[in-house]
Design an enzyme around this catalytic site. Structure first.
Site, PDB file in Angstrom:
ATOM      1  N   ASP A 297       0.809  -1.217   0.000  1.00 45.79           N
ATOM      2  CA  ASP A 297       0.000   0.000   0.000  1.00 45.79           C
ATOM      3  C   ASP A 297       0.841   1.265   0.000  1.00 45.79           C
ATOM      4  O   ASP A 297       0.341   2.347  -0.293  1.00 45.79           O
ATOM      5  CB  ASP A 297      -0.848   0.039   1.281  1.00 45.79           C
TER       6      ASP A 297
HETATM    7  C1  GLC Z   1      -0.964   2.659   5.735  1.00 51.14           C
HETATM    8  C2  GLC Z   1      -0.139   1.584   6.377  1.00 51.14           C
HETATM    9  C3  GLC Z   1      -0.181   0.306   5.602  1.00 51.14           C
HETATM   10  C4  GLC Z   1      -1.603  -0.046   5.356  1.00 51.14           C
HETATM   11  C5  GLC Z   1      -2.399   1.101   4.750  1.00 51.14           C
HETATM   12  C6  GLC Z   1      -3.845   0.732   4.652  1.00 51.14           C
HETATM   13  O1  GLC Z   1      -0.449   2.978   4.489  1.00 51.14           O
HETATM   14  O2  GLC Z   1       1.196   1.958   6.502  1.00 51.14           O
HETATM   15  O3  GLC Z   1       0.469  -0.717   6.303  1.00 51.14           O
HETATM   16  O4  GLC Z   1      -1.643  -1.131   4.481  1.00 51.14           O
HETATM   17  O5  GLC Z   1      -2.271   2.236   5.529  1.00 51.14           O
HETATM   18  O6  GLC Z   1      -4.621   1.688   4.035  1.00 51.14           O
HETATM   19  C1  GLC Z   2      -1.546  -3.667   5.430  1.00 50.03           C
HETATM   20  C2  GLC Z   2      -2.773  -3.710   4.540  1.00 50.03           C
HETATM   21  C3  GLC Z   2      -2.584  -4.647   3.368  1.00 50.03           C
HETATM   22  C4  GLC Z   2      -1.306  -4.346   2.657  1.00 50.03           C
HETATM   23  C5  GLC Z   2      -0.118  -4.318   3.612  1.00 50.03           C
HETATM   24  C6  GLC Z   2       1.156  -3.893   2.945  1.00 50.03           C
HETATM   25  O1  GLC Z   2      -1.402  -4.867   6.102  1.00 50.03           O
HETATM   26  O2  GLC Z   2      -3.904  -4.112   5.258  1.00 50.03           O
HETATM   27  O3  GLC Z   2      -3.656  -4.545   2.483  1.00 50.03           O
HETATM   28  O4  GLC Z   2      -1.134  -5.307   1.668  1.00 50.03           O
HETATM   29  O5  GLC Z   2      -0.386  -3.429   4.665  1.00 50.03           O
HETATM   30  O6  GLC Z   2       1.163  -2.542   2.635  1.00 50.03           O
END
Ligand code: GLC
Ligand code: GLC
Length: 812
Positions: free
Chosen positions: A487
């Site tokens: 993300d």
């Molecule tokens: C933030 C977090 C990430 C997560 C995302 C969800 O970017 O750092 O871990 O997956 O939010 O929207």
């Molecule tokens: C968080 C989010 C997931 C994403 C991950 C890596 O765990 O929930 O959707 O893949 O972060 O960013």
């Protein structure tokens, strides 16, 4: 250093001192009513949706961290001394403090000045309520007169609004008190037809429902004025902050034990029958009264507890193993599936790190979570798949998240995370292999929940795969969109203004940045869909998918291979991300694990090279970091990943979710020693002895462990709600122990360490019970099978006719 121990026989973790480095929590409830409970009775409850139907209030960013919960106070009415048997919120030294977190229940208590008290908290199956069963024993030589006070603070339902809209909220709180039951009915007068109730089995000598009356002005939960005084004030909340507190007086002879049952519940009435008498403003309590009467009876409570235990016995009984490693056994047999059920129930919405007011259920998250729970709750997995598919858009793209109560896609975050749709194929394939229920593919499912747009689920899967095929970039790799699995790698969202969202500030056209990770996911998903198509008799379609997969593999070896590892992506200017050419972020873990897991590079040797690079550059004793070198500054064109200080989260933290991809990759490469070695590095039980460093619960996986660039290397964060749960379960059971559900039977393909002599397993699959013995006859992973005494070709146990099947597998 440890703060407790595993009691595997009872499937409990026993915390023996209350001052754990962080709150160590558990989940109550497994259907519609849920609660979080910490080892000092902190936490909150909700019905279905942690944001929209919050029963009790929880203050985030509190000091101390974990304050507010299901507190009981005891008061010695002679001396005036008072304390809480859950340690918080009075923090008096307790003797024999113990918190037993079990499967769907927690028992918390201890002794103070000769008075022992323990409370068992759980949610009965099929009920929308929680039981607090409190036993109090007088261990003094003399009789004692005690006051017992319960306490909860009600949330005004919408947790987001509750924490912000004070100008309104301070004027809307309403309650009713009827005998010893406190009813919380804020907003019931108008649009709500639901209320909460708080009941007590003992006759009460008073109650409070207004927080200020109970706690007192300028006081906190540590010394409520009503408790100090030894007398409730029978306050009725009008506005401000409704709470529930019962005051019970007890006289106990030496050695005598008394039990008080408190119940907190949620009730909905038919809109036409909201009031009693009709036309009044008084809650119709008829429905609630029946439930309350049932569970104020200790016999019924005990029955409900036994039913909960056998529910968990059934869930966990689907797969049990006996290996030479106790951490593997404990996690596979007890805690890992328990955590998978929590991620099934609440996805990433409500934990002590997820506020319950932000994210609902994530499309990619819940699709992946299926891998960890489909064998335990297949019919609910079916429902989940259909719910997820219904948030898909006609383009094949998907809402990134949806609210569990309304099942509607979340518009704030929207769509265009280009990996999302492919995960639906992975989840559905897992369901089909586990259950053989092909009918799911013909279920009509709408797009974007619009009535009239229904198409068979299979069509959703076709659109998923086409979504990627129609969105390829300059190198023929999939366009990344806002982000892929990571993300925080935001290649189209150049965010330079404080407060902007990294992922949704999409200000680039998005026609250049490509993801090697999605390419690998496409290879995996494409193969799965090809197989499904073939089995549906669609040979041509299947062939087309396989051709696309072959082409993508080619593209990956041409444009996605960096020499010693797989490239991560191409950015918006067409430059490589995750390459030796980069100054920082030269190697990323995701494409190494996922490409090999998808079968890329196993033939030409690149898989082994990529995995060796992971070992050399990313592996640490606490798990493997996401990338190296960590980004030392913010890069506008890379996004959120470079917003984190080095070693945290996606910026070179040990992001546990992707570690099992490497375990599976090692297993696919036939290297069992390495696969298990990685498995044990992040296995929470194996880290129990360093709890002062790890800090999170030793019985569940955290999302992240600080990487080697962080000053707190080895410290875990964000426990419980993470894809790590499902993926580790999948890695250890299906790829290392190698017991793999397949379309034609149960595949047995262990890739275990060389020094393991074998292991035993019991797996229920498609209605039959398989008793599996794996014996190592020599090094290597070749499998010879004997099923019910007869040798079988290959390594697939054909679907059993009988209810019990014995499988002997010799490997070497
Ligand atoms: C933030 C977090 C990430 C997560 C995302 C969800 O970017 O750092 O871990 O997956 O939010 O929207
Ligand atoms: C968080 C989010 C997931 C994403 C991950 C890596 O765990 O929930 O959707 O893949 O972060 O960013």
């Amino acid at each position: 250093m440890q703060f407790g121990y595993f009691d595997d026989k009872n499937r409990e973790y026993v915390i023996t001192r209350p001052d754990t480095p962080l709150p160590w929590i558990n989940y109550l409830g497994c259907q519609a009513y849920f609660g979080l409970i910490s080892n000092t009775a902190g936490g909150y409850s909700f019905y279905r949706d942690a944001r929209l139907r919050r029963l009790t209030r929880y203050r985030y960013n509190n000091v101390p961290f974990d304050l507010g919960g299901r507190y009981i106070y005891l008061r010695d009415d002679e001396s005036g001394d008072y304390w809480s048997p859950s340690w918080a919120p009075t923090y008096y030294d307790l003797e024999d403090y113990e918190c037993r977190h079990g499967m769907g229940y927690s028992i918390i208590g201890g002794r103070y000045s000769g008075i022992e008290a323990r409370t068992r908290y759980f949610v009965p199956m099929d009920e929308n309520l929680e039981v607090w069963q409190c036993s109090i024993t007088n261990r003094r030589a003399d009789h004692v007169e005690l006051s017992v006070f319960s306490s909860v603070e009600f949330c005004l339902w919408d947790a987001q609004d509750d924490a912000t809209n004070f100008q309104r909220n301070f004027s809307i709180g309403e309650v009713e008190v009827d005998g010893s039951v406190i009813y919380h009915k804020t907003e019931y007068r108008e649009r709500r037809n639901h209320f909460a109730w708080f009941a007590c089995s003992a006759p009460i000598s008073g109650f409070d429902t207004q927080r200020d009356a109970f706690v007192g002005p300028y006081r906190g939960w540590d010394r409520p004025i009503a408790v100090e005084r030894g007398e409730a004030s029978n306050s009725i909340a009008h506005g401000w902050a409704p709470v529930g507190s019962h005051h019970v007086k007890l006289m106990l002879e030496p050695g005598e034990t008394r039990q008080i049952i408190f119940l907190l519940g949620y009730q909905e009435n038919e809109v036409e029958q909201k009031f009693d008498p009709p036309g009044s403003q008084t809650i119709n309590k008829a429905g609630a009264r029946v439930v309350i009467a049932k569970y104020l009876d200790a016999g019924n409570v005990e029955k409900a507890f036994q039913a909960l235990r056998s529910h968990w016995c059934d869930l966990l009984g689907v797969c049990q193993v006996d290996t030479p490693d106790e951490h593997t056994n404990r996690m596979v047999n007890i805690w890992n599936p328990c955590q998978c059920m929590a991620t099934f129930n609440v996805s990433r919405s409500a934990s002590f790190y997820e506020s319950g007011i932000g994210r609902g259920l994530g499309f990619r998250d819940s699709s992946q979570d299926l891998l960890g729970f489909v064998h335990m709750v297949p019919s609910r997995a079916r429902e989940r798949i259909l719910d997820l598919a219904a948030t898909q858009l006609p383009t094949g793209g998907a809402y990134h998240q949806y609210q569990p109560l309304t099942k509607r896609g979340n518009n704030d975050i929207g769509s265009n995370f280009n990996d999302d749709p492919l995960w639906l194929i992975i989840g559905t394939a897992a369901y089909l292999k586990e259950t053989g229920d092909w009918s799911i593919l013909d279920e009509p499912v709408p797009y974007d929940n619009q009535p009239g747009t229904e198409q068979p689920l299979y069509e959703h899967l076709q659109r998923s795969i086409r979504y990627t095929m129609e969105r390829l970039g300059p190198h023929g790799l999939p366009l990344i969109g806002r982000a892929d699995w990571n993300d925080c790698l935001n290649l189209n969202c150049f965010s330079d203004t404080p407060g902007q969202s990294f992922q949704t500030t999409t200000n680039k056209e998005g026609k250049v940045a490509e993801s090697v990770f999605i390419a690998a996911l496409f290879v995996l998903a494409g193969r799965e869909l090809a197989e499904i198509a073939a089995r549906r008799g669609l040979a041509q379609e299947s062939g087309r998918y396989l051709a696309e997969v072959a082409r993508m593999e080619q593209t990956v070896s041409q444009h996605g291979w960096d020499g010693k590892w797989f490239v991560r992506a191409y950015d918006d200017s067409g430059r490589k991300v995750g390459s030796a050419e980069c100054d920082e972020g030269k190697i990323f873990i995701e494409p190494q694990g996922f490409a090999v897991l998808a079968g890329i590079g196993l033939e030409d040797g690149t898989a082994a090279t990529a995995l060796d690079s992971v070992r050399e550059l990313l592996a640490t004793p606490h798990g493997s970091v996401l990338q190296q070198p960590a980004y030392s500054r913010y890069y506008l064109h890379l996004g959120e990943i470079s917003s984190y200080p080095p070693g945290y989260k996606e910026n070179a933290g040990i992001f546990c979710h992707n570690n099992p991809w490497v375990m599976i990759a090692e297993a696919r490469a036939g290297r069992g020693d390495r696969a298990l070695d990685y498995y044990l590095r992040i296995n929470p039980s194996a880290r129990e002895g360093i709890s002062e460093i790890h800090r999170c619960e030793p019985y569940v996986y955290p999302q992240m462990i600080a990487g080697r660039d962080a000053p707190t290397h080895g410290e875990a964060k964000n426990s419980w709600l993470t894809g790590t749960a499902a993926w580790n379960y999948y890695a250890i059971t299906q790829w290392i122990l190698g017991i793999r559900p397949g379309y034609d039977g149960l595949e047995i393909a262990p890739v275990i360490p060389e020094d393991w002599s074998g292991f035993l397993a019991m797996r229920t699959f498609r209605g039959a019970k398989y008793h599996i013995t794996v014996r190592r006859a020599g090094p290597g992973n070749r499998v010879a099978l004997v099923v019910d005494g007869k040798a079988v070709d290959g390594n697939i146990v054909p679907l059993a006719g009988g209810a019990e099947t014995t499988v002997e597998a010799t490997i070497g």
